[in-house]
Structure formats: C-alpha cells, structure tokens
Design a protein around this motif. Structure first.
Motif, PDB file in Angstrom:
ATOM      1  N   ALA A 265       0.830  -1.206   0.000  1.00  0.00           N
ATOM      2  CA  ALA A 265       0.000   0.000   0.000  1.00  0.00           C
ATOM      3  C   ALA A 265       0.863   1.254   0.000  1.00  0.00           C
ATOM      4  CB  ALA A 265      -0.926  -0.011   1.219  1.00  0.00           C
ATOM      5  N   MET A 266       1.927   1.250   0.785  1.00  0.00           N
ATOM      6  CA  MET A 266       2.820   2.413   0.837  1.00  0.00           C
ATOM      7  C   MET A 266       3.438   2.674  -0.535  1.00  0.00           C
ATOM      8  SD  MET A 266       2.803   3.795   3.791  1.00  0.00           S
ATOM      9  CE  MET A 266       2.779   3.569   5.563  1.00  0.00           C
ATOM     10  N   VAL A 267       3.858   1.615  -1.197  1.00  0.00           N
ATOM     11  CA  VAL A 267       4.459   1.748  -2.527  1.00  0.00           C
ATOM     12  C   VAL A 267       3.460   2.375  -3.492  1.00  0.00           C
ATOM     13  CG1 VAL A 267       5.277   0.441  -4.538  1.00  0.00           C
ATOM     14  CG2 VAL A 267       6.147  -0.098  -2.257  1.00  0.00           C
TER      15      VAL A 267
ATOM     16  N   TYR B 176       6.978   6.063   3.164  1.00  0.00           N
ATOM     17  CA  TYR B 176       6.273   6.981   4.067  1.00  0.00           C
ATOM     18  C   TYR B 176       7.102   8.241   4.293  1.00  0.00           C
ATOM     19  CZ  TYR B 176       3.898   8.958   8.102  1.00  0.00           C
ATOM     20  OH  TYR B 176       3.238   9.818   8.953  1.00  0.00           O
ATOM     21  N   GLY B 177       8.394   8.079   4.479  1.00  0.00           N
ATOM     22  CA  GLY B 177       9.262   9.238   4.636  1.00  0.00           C
ATOM     23  C   GLY B 177       9.204  10.160   3.431  1.00  0.00           C
ATOM     24  N   ALA B 178       9.188   9.557   2.234  1.00  0.00           N
ATOM     25  CA  ALA B 178       9.114  10.354   1.008  1.00  0.00           C
ATOM     26  C   ALA B 178       7.764  11.059   0.895  1.00  0.00           C
ATOM     27  CB  ALA B 178       9.351   9.456  -0.210  1.00  0.00           C
ATOM     28  N   LEU B 179       6.691  10.375   1.282  1.00  0.00           N
ATOM     29  CA  LEU B 179       5.368  11.001   1.277  1.00  0.00           C
ATOM     30  C   LEU B 179       5.328  12.190   2.231  1.00  0.00           C
ATOM     31  CD1 LEU B 179       3.001   7.888   1.272  1.00  0.00           C
ATOM     32  CD2 LEU B 179       2.928   9.751  -0.400  1.00  0.00           C
ATOM     33  N   CYS B 180       5.874  11.995   3.422  1.00  0.00           N
ATOM     34  CA  CYS B 180       5.912  13.063   4.410  1.00  0.00           C
ATOM     35  C   CYS B 180       6.706  14.256   3.886  1.00  0.00           C
ATOM     36  CB  CYS B 180       6.511  12.537   5.711  1.00  0.00           C
ATOM     37  SG  CYS B 180       6.485  13.723   7.083  1.00  0.00           S
TER      38      CYS B 180
END
Length: 248
Positions: free
Chosen positions: A3-5, A71-75
């Motif tokens: 899901a994160m991907v 998640y870090g990249a999304l943030c």
C-alpha cells in the motif's frame, strides 16, 4: 508495504499528496507498524502463499523497509508534515536496509530466503524493484550487481525459479528482477527470452498462465491474471513522475 508503494507512486505521478491526505491517519499507523515489525517479519503468508508461512522472509522484510522509506518520502512531499518526521523515517529505512543486508547474507554473500535459513537457500527478491521504481535508493548498487550474477547462474531453460524448493516461477516477478539496475537492454532481452520461448512451446491450452515450470514448458496454476502487467516494469523510470523510459 504494498500500500505504501502504491500511495507514493500515485503521489509522484500526480505531483501531490492529495490522495494520501485523505487517509493520512491510517497511513501513519501502517508506517508505525512497519517500523515495529518490518525488519523481522513474523511467521506469516506472503505473496508466495502457496509455499506456506515463513518467518523473517528476506523478500518480505525488503518490502517493509521500502514501505518505511515510502512513508518518509510522502511526508517530505506533504506540505504540512514535519520535515523532522520525514527525516526520521528515511533514516530508519536506510538503517534497516543496511541491517537487512547483514541479516540476509549467507557466508558467501548471496541473499538467503530467510534470515535463519541455511546458506544454500536463496530466493527471488523481486520486492527490491520498488526501491528503484520510487527512486528511494535505499539499497546500494553493489547489491544489484551481485543479484544479477547470482540469478544468471540459476536460470533454467524456461526461467528463474522463485527459490530452490521448487522448479517453478511467477513470470512478472522475474521481469521485476530483470528491471533492476545493471541490466543493459540486450541483457534484459536475453533474460526475458525464456518467457517468450515458454509461451511458444507450452502444450497447455489455457489462457496465459504466469505460474509455470522452469524445467519444462508446463503451467502450474493461475491463468489470464492481471499480474501480467508486471512485464512492463522496465518501461518505468526510477525518477519521480515516470517521465522517461529505460529503453535508451
């Protein structure tokens, strides 16, 4: 991890976290779970569910680590997300990736099927392709060079087995492997050629199967699945936005 991907891929394609914003609470909970449980996956089924549950699956752990990095990249993309949070998740993903290489390595350096598996075990670590797809670069180029040589030595007439327990493969996961860095276009074409030969040679008259034997031209199961979309993996650049192609 999956899901994160997908959520990061959507954000990179759209240049916005608008989709992720709607679900940020649960996405953050998932990220926390991956940090707590991802480096050492409990005994569970994974994508290779036909082989039963496995603890400390090397491939599953890699997917979890990439999920943390995603998640870090999304943030980092999200305007109202604390930059220190993005940095923390990115650092955690990189730390886990380094630790993962130590945990997964056999005595000769190749990647084992699971951390506690014997040194003669190995697997198709196709989840690593997500690292390149998303441009996270959590794992070093030397790892892909090693995988390329290792897979070449274990390819059978009709393809690369998932692992040494069986002589069968899942085709799109092979193509993810061949889409990793280090494969030139001619090398990719040579690696993909057994698939084309299998399709031509199989006597099994059914809609195209993606789960088939690597030592004979016969299907094992599955047919006409959307999984076949995975064969286009090499078309996607590793840069955000998918604006180019690797065929150059």
């Amino acid at each position: 991890g999956n899901a994160m991907v997908m959520i990061l891929a959507i954000a990179q394609k759209n240049g916005s976290t608008a989709f992720a914003d709607k679900w940020w609470g649960i996405i953050t909970r998932w990220a926390g779970y991956l940090v707590a449980e991802g480096l050492f996956p409990a005994k569970q089924l994974s994508s290779d569910d036909f082989d039963g549950p496995l603890a400390n699956s090397t491939n599953l752990a890699a997917k979890a680590i990439i999920g943390i990095g995603a998640y870090g990249a999304l943030c980092h993309m999200k305007p109202d997300c604390d930059t220190s949070v993005a940095a923390t998740y990115n650092a955690t993903a990189r730390s886990y990736a380094a630790r993962w290489q130590q945990l997964a390595a056999a005595s000769d350096g190749h990647l084992k099927l699971c951390y506690q598996c014997d040194d003669d075990s190995w697997g198709m670590h196709y989840s690593l392709w997500f690292d390149q797809l998303l441009g996270l670069e959590l794992f070093p180029p030397t790892l892909y060079v090693q995988l390329k040589a290792f897979c070449a030595d274990r390819t059978q007439p009709w393809g690369l087995p998932l692992d040494p327990r069986h002589n069968f493969t899942i085709q799109p996961w092979q193509t993810w492997m061949y889409s990793l860095p280090g494969y030139t276009l001619p090398e990719f074409e040579a690696a993909f050629e057994p698939t084309a030969k299998w399709v031509d040679a199989t006597p099994d008259r059914c809609p195209l199967a993606d789960w088939y034997k690597t030592d004979s031209p016969h299907r094992v199961g599955f047919e006409a699945r959307s999984m076949w979309g995975g064969i286009y993996s090499r078309l996607f650049t590793h840069k955000p936005g998918f604006e180019g192609y690797l065929f150059s």
